[in-house]
Design a protein around this motif. Structure first.
Motif, short mmCIF file in Angstrom:
data_model
loop_
_atom_site.label_atom_id
_atom_site.label_comp_id
_atom_site.label_asym_id
_atom_site.label_seq_id
_atom_site.Cartn_x
_atom_site.Cartn_y
_atom_site.Cartn_z
N GLN A 163 0.82 -1.21 0.00
CA GLN A 163 0.00 0.00 0.00
C GLN A 163 0.85 1.26 0.00
OE1 GLN A 163 -2.41 -0.77 3.44
NE2 GLN A 163 -4.10 -1.62 2.24
N ASN A 164 1.99 1.21 0.67
CA ASN A 164 2.84 2.38 0.74
C ASN A 164 3.75 2.52 -0.47
OD1 ASN A 164 1.80 3.10 3.23
ND2 ASN A 164 3.28 1.88 4.38
N SER A 165 3.80 1.49 -1.30
CA SER A 165 4.65 1.55 -2.49
C SER A 165 3.94 2.32 -3.60
CB SER A 165 4.98 0.14 -2.97
OG SER A 165 3.81 -0.52 -3.38
N SER A 166 4.66 2.52 -4.70
CA SER A 166 4.05 3.22 -5.84
C SER A 166 2.94 2.35 -6.44
CB SER A 166 5.12 3.51 -6.90
OG SER A 166 5.70 2.30 -7.33
N ALA A 167 2.08 3.00 -7.24
CA ALA A 167 0.92 2.30 -7.82
C ALA A 167 1.39 1.12 -8.67
CB ALA A 167 0.11 3.26 -8.68
N PRO A 168 0.76 -0.05 -8.54
CA PRO A 168 1.20 -1.23 -9.29
C PRO A 168 0.89 -1.10 -10.78
CG PRO A 168 -0.86 -1.68 -8.17
CD PRO A 168 -0.41 -0.34 -7.68
N ASP A 169 1.63 -1.87 -11.58
CA ASP A 169 1.40 -1.92 -13.03
C ASP A 169 0.27 -2.92 -13.30
OD1 ASP A 169 3.59 -1.71 -15.81
OD2 ASP A 169 1.54 -2.44 -15.82
N LEU A 170 -0.65 -2.53 -14.19
CA LEU A 170 -1.81 -3.38 -14.47
C LEU A 170 -1.37 -4.73 -15.02
CD1 LEU A 170 -4.93 -3.53 -14.55
CD2 LEU A 170 -4.83 -2.67 -16.89
N LEU A 171 -0.32 -4.74 -15.84
CA LEU A 171 0.13 -6.00 -16.45
C LEU A 171 0.76 -6.93 -15.42
CD1 LEU A 171 1.56 -4.82 -19.89
CD2 LEU A 171 -0.60 -5.94 -19.39
N ASP A 172 1.14 -6.38 -14.24
CA ASP A 172 1.62 -7.23 -13.17
C ASP A 172 0.48 -7.95 -12.49
OD1 ASP A 172 4.20 -4.84 -12.18
OD2 ASP A 172 4.23 -6.47 -13.68
N LEU A 173 -0.75 -7.45 -12.69
CA LEU A 173 -1.91 -8.00 -11.98
C LEU A 173 -2.85 -8.79 -12.90
CD1 LEU A 173 -2.75 -4.85 -9.84
CD2 LEU A 173 -1.42 -6.84 -9.14
N LEU A 174 -2.88 -8.43 -14.20
CA LEU A 174 -3.78 -9.09 -15.14
C LEU A 174 -3.01 -9.53 -16.38
CD1 LEU A 174 -6.89 -6.71 -15.03
CD2 LEU A 174 -6.62 -8.91 -13.89
N ASP A 175 -3.45 -10.64 -16.96
CA ASP A 175 -2.78 -11.20 -18.13
C ASP A 175 -3.04 -10.31 -19.36
OD1 ASP A 175 -3.40 -13.42 -20.60
OD2 ASP A 175 -1.46 -13.51 -19.58
N PHE A 176 -1.97 -9.97 -20.06
CA PHE A 176 -2.08 -9.08 -21.22
C PHE A 176 -3.02 -9.66 -22.29
CE2 PHE A 176 -0.99 -6.01 -24.37
CZ PHE A 176 -0.94 -6.72 -25.55
N SER A 177 -2.88 -10.95 -22.59
CA SER A 177 -3.71 -11.54 -23.66
C SER A 177 -5.18 -11.50 -23.28
CB SER A 177 -3.26 -12.99 -23.92
OG SER A 177 -3.42 -13.79 -22.75
N MET A 178 -5.45 -11.71 -21.96
CA MET A 178 -6.85 -11.61 -21.53
C MET A 178 -7.39 -10.19 -21.71
SD MET A 178 -8.90 -10.35 -18.87
CE MET A 178 -7.84 -10.24 -17.42
N LEU A 179 -6.56 -9.18 -21.35
CA LEU A 179 -6.97 -7.79 -21.52
C LEU A 179 -7.21 -7.48 -23.00
CD1 LEU A 179 -4.59 -5.87 -19.08
CD2 LEU A 179 -7.04 -6.16 -18.83
N GLN A 180 -6.26 -7.90 -23.85
CA GLN A 180 -6.37 -7.61 -25.28
C GLN A 180 -7.60 -8.30 -25.88
OE1 GLN A 180 -3.98 -5.53 -26.99
NE2 GLN A 180 -5.74 -5.48 -28.35
N GLU A 181 -7.81 -9.57 -25.48
CA GLU A 181 -8.95 -10.32 -26.02
C GLU A 181 -10.29 -9.69 -25.59
OE1 GLU A 181 -8.96 -14.39 -24.82
OE2 GLU A 181 -10.87 -14.83 -25.77
N THR A 182 -10.36 -9.30 -24.31
CA THR A 182 -11.58 -8.66 -23.80
C THR A 182 -11.83 -7.34 -24.52
OG1 THR A 182 -11.21 -9.65 -21.63
CG2 THR A 182 -12.75 -7.78 -21.74
N GLN A 183 -10.76 -6.54 -24.66
CA GLN A 183 -10.88 -5.25 -25.35
C GLN A 183 -11.34 -5.44 -26.79
OE1 GLN A 183 -7.57 -2.25 -25.22
NE2 GLN A 183 -7.65 -2.51 -27.43
N ASP A 184 -10.70 -6.38 -27.51
CA ASP A 184 -11.06 -6.61 -28.92
C ASP A 184 -12.51 -7.05 -29.05
OD1 ASP A 184 -7.80 -8.00 -29.87
OD2 ASP A 184 -8.50 -5.93 -29.63
N ALA A 185 -12.94 -7.98 -28.15
CA ALA A 185 -14.31 -8.48 -28.21
C ALA A 185 -15.32 -7.36 -27.94
CB ALA A 185 -14.51 -9.61 -27.20
#
Length: 936
Positions: free
Chosen positions: A12-34
């Motif tokens: 919580q005290n660290s800098s904001a996390p990267d989204l790709l560290d938390l979610l799979d890129f292919s899943m994000l891309q597939e969801t976005q494309d759909a």
């Protein structure tokens, strides 16, 4: 436990996390494309600073290759992205793009309360987007308009409401991604002993993610996720909540059996069929939360998630369609009953003259059954083959001319009896004008013929009476040939009766009067009674000035059979009128000479006065000249008087230009309420300073016909005049008197007008001006100028006033009802338009082709023309060319209404000068606002 807490605190005290560290890129891309493919929007997921996380989906060429290639366009795009990408946990950010004006939206992705990414969508245009404003923006950023427009037309079109629903769906999915990322974020802080739980939870989240992707694949359809074993509603989309009228929690607490009005057993059986894929298309009736029952069409198919079967049901509300089908069925039944209840025989015949449909009267009239008639040629109804051939020839001749055939013909019954009949034959066409068949209406006129013979005997008696009258009598038949004249007319024109019979009236006039005759002959069909003057040529070549009182002759069925006229010799009367006209012309010439003199004097005075005033102002503002107090006062008085004199000269010039025709009226229909409001708005500041109340009581939608610019000058003069003689607590009111829709009144509660000057207020040659309550001075020409404007309108301006009790000025306009010409060869379309126009209070003119429309325009120019394109004789394109090519008619607004909705036709009619284009079928809510823009 303490170790886990410390790990979470460190994250919580660290800098904001990267989204790709938390979610799979292919899943994000597939969801976005759909999502982009399903909704038709452009889509991309970015870091908070705008750095792309995913590859863009469905980006349009307008934004990526045109606007963003322009420095100014790119700057506006970046600014717009920063706005829609601002953090917002309550819903999507929706607004038009600052660069192209297209709709954009954004939803924030949060983890543990921190904004870590944005999901941006957009690049769609509203269906009501202002094309001219978009092209103006292209010019602003330096892009070629045609290139810009071509790319703009590739952009998907979507209403604001639909785009808002897409944005809401985006927000829900982004919230799910936030939840998924947050859970992954929390799982990442746990120790290795929780790895098994993390793996299981990740599996559940992926199943949830898969379910939501299916659920929101398209957000416009109603969707339910149903357990096929129990019928429980497991999930639904926003469209389902809106349709059924339940909040999310209440809907998900229901069973499909609570909604479907079938019995529980029937519903369960249908669920099994859908689950086993024995059937996927159903028609049900569903009950809404408010108790209303709607007809729905359902597509159901099993969806396997995590090894368990679920039914995904896509639901369409078809209540309106079912009701329309029922109305169509009842309409067809009603038409069939009407068809069989007609008094005339009605036959529908193919182009090769085979009977396809007849009514009951046809059986009775000819003695054949319907089945017999349908199996026979129409030749059996004719006297012989020659009659059959002649009948066909006359129909073809009429159709070649683009008109319906109407004539009398002898026909034969089954028993051989021959009887006279009247035929009305029309060509049946589809929407594209292709012939489908022939509609023939046949009337047995045996009785009518008997009555006509009896009437003939009576006509002989009438002819004896007409022969004895002193006025001339002239009768022509439907062929416009002379069939009868009386002795008085023969004496007038110098011909024997036999010399006139069979001749056209055009043979007894010169070319100029021939035009009058042709116009009046055309009017036989449109008007029953006509009076007009015309000069005939006697047999000896001398002119005969006559007055015609003409009447159209019709039979009992309304068919035109000719016309007759009583003709009066008005030669001596015309001589007296000529003397009066010459006297009036001399008086008008004298008045014009006076007006011209006033115009020249005023024009020549203005220039030296302006020069003198200029020199006086230079002297007054010269810092090197020291005036005494008395000299300064004297100089200011001179300048003020000079300004007053120049104003008076300008008003004299205005009056002169109006009288000499240099100012021409450009009347149109407009809302008097808006003009009155604008007039009062212009003086409101000064009125507030004097403590005067201004009131606009002219009702909204008060239609007047006038030159708006000149009428605005009249209103301004009257309101300014009222201001001069009103003080604190007084009121100025603009209103329309009761029962006088053609009048606008300006009322004040000021000092009123002295009775001795009341009758001379509008005379420019008599000075009636008096100072206002605060010493305001006028030229005395504002009211005469206003009076001349109203006289030029064919109206009037008068005043009622009582000293000490205020004044009321009445602006009287000519009462003009808008005339709308409907041009369409289909009578039912003209009747539909007439019904739409009825509430607007307009006069309707009709024409069934372009040629007859030109005749109607020549006789009585309309204020609006609504015309079709596909018509016989002269089509809409030719009519447009004729009207827009003539200086007399090119200002008449034209709305094209046609079933030819191709882009080529749209562009062609607009290019030819049409003011608007509407595709058939005509909808009242679409055409009425466009008509109101023209005739209020």
């Amino acid at each position: 436990m303490s170790g886990s807490a410390e790990s979470l605190e460190e994250l919580q005290n660290s800098s904001a996390p990267d989204l790709l560290d938390l979610l799979d890129f292919s899943m994000l891309q597939e969801t976005q494309d759909a999502f982009a493919k399903a909704t038709g929007v452009a889509s991309i997921i970015t870091q908070v600073d705008g750095t792309p996380i995913t590859e863009p989906s469905n980006f349009c060429r307008l934004c990526s290759e045109i606007i963003r290639k322009s420095p100014k366009g790119l700057a506006n795009c970046i600014q717009s992205d920063s706005i829609i990408g601002r953090p917002n946990q309550d819903g999507p950010v929706i607004q038009p793009c600052l660069s192209g004006g297209l709709w954009d939206a954004g939803a924030s992705i949060y983890v543990d309360g921190r904004h870590i990414a944005n999901w941006l969508i957009g690049q769609v245009r509203d269906s009501n987007l202002d094309m001219e404003r978009m092209l103006a923006y292209a010019r602003e950023i330096g892009i070629d308009e045609s290139f810009y427009k071509e790319a703009l037309e590739e952009v998907p079109v979507m209403s604001k409401e639909q785009f808002t629903q897409v944005a809401q769906a985006l927000f829900l999915i982004s919230s799910q991604l936030s939840s998924l990322a947050h859970r992954n974020y929390q799982l990442a802080s746990q120790s290795e002993r929780l790895e098994g739980m993390v793996a299981e939870r990740t599996k559940e989240l992926r199943e949830s993610e898969e379910r939501y992707r299916n659920l929101f694949y398209t957000n416009q359809s109603i969707k339910l996720l149903i357990d096929p074993d129990t019928g429980r509603i497991k999930d639904a989309n926003a469209a389902a909540y809106d349709f059924y009228g339940y909040e999310k929690e209440k809907l998900l607490a229901l069973n499909i059996k609570d909604i479907n009005i079938l019995t529980s057993e029937e519903v369960q059986a249908e669920l099994k069929r859908a689950d086993k894929e024995e059937r996927n298309h159903f028609f049900f009736r569903h009950r809404l939360a408010n108790g209303e029952v709607r007809d729905v069409e359902v597509y159901s198919a099993p969806s396997h998630v995590g090894g368990k079967s679920e039914l995904l049901s896509i639901i369409h509300d078809i209540t309106e369609r079912i009701q329309a089908e029922e109305r169509l069925r009842l309409s067809e039944l009603w038409l069939k009953r009407v068809f069989n209840s007609l008094d005339e025989a009605v036959l529908v015949v193919t182009p090769d003259r085979k009977l396809v449909s007849v009514n009951n009267v046809t059986e009775t009239m000819f003695g054949y059954s319907q089945d017999e008639l349908k199996s026979l040629s129409t030749e059996v109804l004719h006297v012989d083959h020659e009659h059959y051939v002649e009948f066909g020839r006359r129909i073809k001749e009429a159709f070649d001319k683009g008109i319906s055939a109407e004539f009398e013909f002898e026909v034969r019954r089954r028993n051989g009896e021959v009887f006279p009949s009247e035929h009305s034959v029309s060509l049946l066409k589809d929407d594209l004008g292709k012939p489908l068949g022939i509609l023939s209406v046949i009337r047995d006129i045996t009785e009518r013929k008997r009555m006509e013979n009896a009437l003939l005997a009576k006509e002989n008696k009438y002819r004896e009476t007409i022969s004895a009258t002193q006025e001339g009598y002239w009768l022509i038949d439907e062929k416009k040939e002379t069939t009868d004249v009386n002795d008085s007319f023969c004496r007038m024109i110098g011909y024997e009766r036999e010399e006139l019979l069979g001749k056209s009236p055009l043979e007894f006039v010169d070319e100029e009067n021939g035009k009058i005759f042709r116009e009046q002959i055309k009017n036989i069909e449109s008007s029953s009674h006509r009076s007009y003057e015309i000069t005939l040529i006697r047999k000896d070549g001398s002119p005969l000035q006559t007055l015609f009182h003409a009447t159209t002759l019709k039979d009992d069925d309304g068919k035109i059979v000719g016309a007759f006229a009583f003709v009066s010799d008005i030669s001596s009367q015309k001589e007296k009128e000529e003397e009066l006209i010459n006297a009036r012309v001399e008086a008008e010439e004298a008045t014009k000479l006076k007006d011209k003199f006033v115009n020249l004097v005023a024009h020549d005075l203005r220039s030296p006065f302006s020069s003198i005033l200029g020199m006086m102002n230079l002297l007054s503002n010269d810092p090197d000249v020291n005036f005494t107090k008395e000299q300064r006062k004297l100089l200011d008085t001179i300048i003020k008087s000079g300004d007053h004199m120049v104003t008076m000269i300008d008003e004299m010039l205005d009056i002169s230009r109006l009288k000499t025709g240099k100012i021409t009226l450009k009347p149109t229909f407009f809302d008097a309420h808006l003009l009155s409001g604008a007039t009062l708005g212009a003086i409101r500041f000064k009125a507030d300073e004097k403590g005067i109340v201004t009131v606009n009581e002219v009702p909204e939608g008060s239609r007047v016909y006038a030159d708006p610019t000149l009428l605005a000058e009249v209103l301004s003069n009257l309101v300014a005049n009222a201001m001069k003689f009103c003080g604190k607590g007084d009121a100025i009111t603009l209103f329309i008197p009761p029962d006088r829709p053609d009048c606008i009144a300006v009322k004040d509660t000021g000092t009123g007008i002295d009775e001795e000057i009341l009758n001379d207020l509008f005379k420019s040659e008599i000075k009636t001006t008096t100072p206002g309550l605060m010493g305001e001075r006028g030229t005395g020409l504002g009211l005469p100028y206003s009076y001349e404007i109203m006289r030029a309108h064919g109206g009037d301006l008068y005043v009622e006033s009582e000293k000490g009790r205020g004044s009321v000025f009445y602006i009287v306009l000519s009462s003009v009802r808008p005339r709308v010409l409907l041009v369409d060869d289909e009578k039912i379309i003209r009747k539909l338009l007439e019904r739409f126009l009825d509430p607007l209070g307009v006069d309707i003119l009709e024409a069934d082709n372009g040629r007859s429309a030109l005749g109607a325009v020549a006789e009585n120019a309309p204020h609006l023309i609504i015309c079709d394109i596909t018509m016989p004789v002269m089509d809409g394109f030719a009519l447009l060319k004729e009207l827009k090519g003539s200086e007399r008619t090119n200002s008449i607004p034209i709305i094209v209404v046609t079933s030819d909705d191709t882009l080529e036709t749209r562009e062609k009619v607009i290019r030819m000068g049409a003011d608007d284009f509407i595709a058939k079928p005509i909808r009242e809510e679409e055409i009425i606002p466009r008509i109101r823009k023209i005739i209020v």
